[in-house]
Scaffold this active site. Structure first.
Site, PDB file in Angstrom:
ATOM      1  N   CYS A  34       1.044  -1.435  -0.089  1.00  0.00           N
ATOM      2  CA  CYS A  34       0.281  -0.073  -0.001  1.00  0.00           C
ATOM      3  C   CYS A  34       0.985   0.868  -0.354  1.00  0.00           C
ATOM      4  O   CYS A  34       1.963   0.740   0.759  1.00  0.00           O
ATOM      5  CB  CYS A  34      -0.658   0.124   1.211  1.00  0.00           C
ATOM      6  SG  CYS A  34      -2.160  -1.492   1.766  1.00  0.00           S
ATOM      7  N   ASP A 439      24.144  34.259 -15.527  1.00  0.00           N
ATOM      8  CA  ASP A 439      23.093  34.510 -16.063  1.00  0.00           C
ATOM      9  C   ASP A 439      23.035  36.059 -15.364  1.00  0.00           C
ATOM     10  O   ASP A 439      22.738  36.011 -13.937  1.00  0.00           O
ATOM     11  CB  ASP A 439      21.796  33.963 -15.205  1.00  0.00           C
ATOM     12  CG  ASP A 439      20.863  34.594 -15.871  1.00  0.00           C
ATOM     13  OD1 ASP A 439      20.165  34.499 -16.633  1.00  0.00           O
ATOM     14  OD2 ASP A 439      19.847  35.438 -14.755  1.00  0.00           O
TER      15      ASP A 439
END
Length: 509
Positions: A34, A439
């Site tokens: 489960c 960047d």
């Protein structure tokens, strides 16, 4: 992968959704495995076993629970808690299964022996590569049984079983029921038009859907992609067949609702897995946030925008082309040019509103005259060179084994630098630690002046630097939206040379 049974026990007893998909529970009495959130009555601790993967639970003799449906649990990133070799192998299994030569061929691609690969899988996952591939195939078959109206013969083929007899035998052995009986047990799927399929793809909350949609909307290629009314939609081409899909946020449950229109059900597994990667559904945001909160600026942004993900892409070549187009120009202009490329060189597509074309294949752009769409000679040449490299097999965006080698080959193409390569690694390869250190948006967000210092600071964010990038870009975009002017001009003048491009930024891509 070693599990802490005390942590697993607490998560099981409290049904903590944060652990859904991270481990599975084998119940000795019923013989099922489960999810931690299973609503069934809680078993005693002495009667349960914990497994790091569904395949390991299946190998131990447990079958999937029909109540909590382990096949519906959120995906776990392939790189989470495993060795580099195993994580790369899982990526390859996710793309093609073991259909390209089995375990031996997979091991050869990874540069190791098949016996050693099996040992690594057993050590880290508790199951062999064959068992992992079989469990994935079985789970997808169960999903098709539950969520579609496909005839069982097509379910068998779409899930990779090859024939109905093998499919029926595998389902009967695993679930102790026939496929037809399983379909009768679940709520019948609503009738759908021909070749149309609906799926619910789970994720671990929180998920910043608006942030994902906003990022994709700014970069949507006109005619190929569209974002409207909370839905992302795009055209796709696969194995010579055309179609489209659309994605929206499901109501009341932590899942994305996906509608796929495609004529070949055999391609559904690949399409669904690509969509999972594109929307970063396997990310464990709790672990990511724990690392990013160590930086004061990031901590504030993580709190204000929980669940921000790294947007992926449908096609790596398309993304790389779009990144090249976006170098040094605004996102609006880049999007317009990409749309002109699709309209002029892509195949027409009769899709829903605003989906009119398929993005052109590398074979088309390898010899295309791109000057008419507004590209500079340098950008035009870079795109053609990239397209030829893809056609020749020198550059591939699927089945990447060594990311560093791939990026090095990409940077050998004139016009593609480290920024573009890292951007491709973030979005096309799903590398969680990809980081465009040059960047200027990141530099300005942190009030830094050089990439070396940015690299040094980013060490604290490993292995989640791609997510740190998204949070820093997100804050930068908000500053621009709030009325601030761009922090630097689009180009900068060199005193002795012609105008030269500055380092790229998120606004251009």
């Amino acid at each position: 992968m070693t599990l802490d049974w005390q942590v697993c026990s607490r998560a099981r007893l409290s049904r903590d959704a944060r652990f859904d998909g991270k481990f599975f529970i084998g119940v000795k009495g019923s013989g099922v495995y489960c999810r931690p959130i299973c609503p069934a009555p809680t078993a005693k601790e002495k009667n349960v076993r914990y497994f790091s993967t569904a395949a390991a639970a299946a190998e131990a003799g447990f079958r999937p629970c029909l109540r909590c449906r382990p096949e519906a649990s959120p995906a776990t990133p392939a790189w989470c808690g495993t060795s580099n070799t195993v994580s790369r192998a899982l990526r390859l299994i996710g793309e093609t299964g073991l259909e390209d030569g089995g375990v031996e061929a997979l091991a050869e691609r990874l540069g190791i022996g098949s016996r050693h690969l099996r040992r690594l899988f057993l050590k880290h996952l508790g199951a062999t590569p064959t068992a992992v591939a079989h469990t994935r195939r079985l789970h997808f078959a169960k999903k098709l049984i539950d969520e579609t109206n496909l005839p069982m013969s097509q379910v068998a083929i779409a899930s990779g079983f090859g024939c109905v007899r093998r499919f029926n035998a595998a389902i009967q052995k695993t679930y102790k029921r026939t496929p037809t009986r399983i379909r009768r047990l679940v709520r019948p799927a609503a009738s759908q038009p021909e070749n149309e399929y609906l799926f619910l793809l789970r994720f671990r909350a929180p998920y910043h859907w608006n942030g994902m949609l906003a990022f994709l909307a700014k970069r949507a290629i006109p005619g190929v992609e569209a974002v409207e009314q909370g839905t992302y939609r795009r055209s796709i081409c696969l194995n010579g067949r055309y179609g489209y899909f659309e994605v929206s946020l499901a109501e009341q449950i932590d899942a994305l609702a996906v509608r796929i229109q495609f004529p070949d059900p055999c391609s559904l597994f690949f399409i669904v897995e690509r969509i999972r990667a594109m929307f970063d559904l396997g990310a464990d945001w709790v672990d990511i946030a724990r690392t990013l909160k160590s930086h004061p600026l990031l901590a504030e942004r993580v709190r204000s925008a929980p669940g921000l993900r790294v947007p992926g892409c449908w096609d790596g070549f398309e993304l790389a082309t779009r990144a090249i187009v976006g170098q040094v120009i605004s996102v609006v202009n880049a999007t317009a040019i990409a749309g002109r490329i699709a309209k002029k060189f892509g195949k027409p597509f009769a899709g829903p509103a605003k989906l009119t074309h398929l993005f052109p294949a590398p074979e088309v752009l390898a010899s295309a005259d791109l000057s008419a769409v507004g590209l500079t000679k340098a950008r035009e040449q870079t795109i053609r060179t990239l397209a030829r490299a893809v056609c020749d097999g020198r550059i591939r965006f699927e089945g990447i084994v060594e990311t560093d080698n791939f990026l090095a080959r990409l940077c050998e193409i004139s016009g593609i630098g480290a920024w573009t390569a890292q951007y491709v690694a973030m979005r096309a390869l799903g590398e969680p630690d990809a980081f465009p250190a040059g960047d200027w948006g990141l530099l300005r967000a942190l009030n830094l002046t050089n990439s070396r210092e940015l690299e040094r600071r980013s060490e604290a964010w490993r292995p989640w630097r791609a997510y740190a990038t998204m949070y820093l870009w997100n804050g930068f975009s908000e500053r621009k939206i709030n009325g601030n002017k761009p922090l630097v001009p689009e180009t900068t003048r060199h005193p002795l040379k012609k105008t030269v491009p500055i380092t790229s930024s998120p606004a251009n891509m």
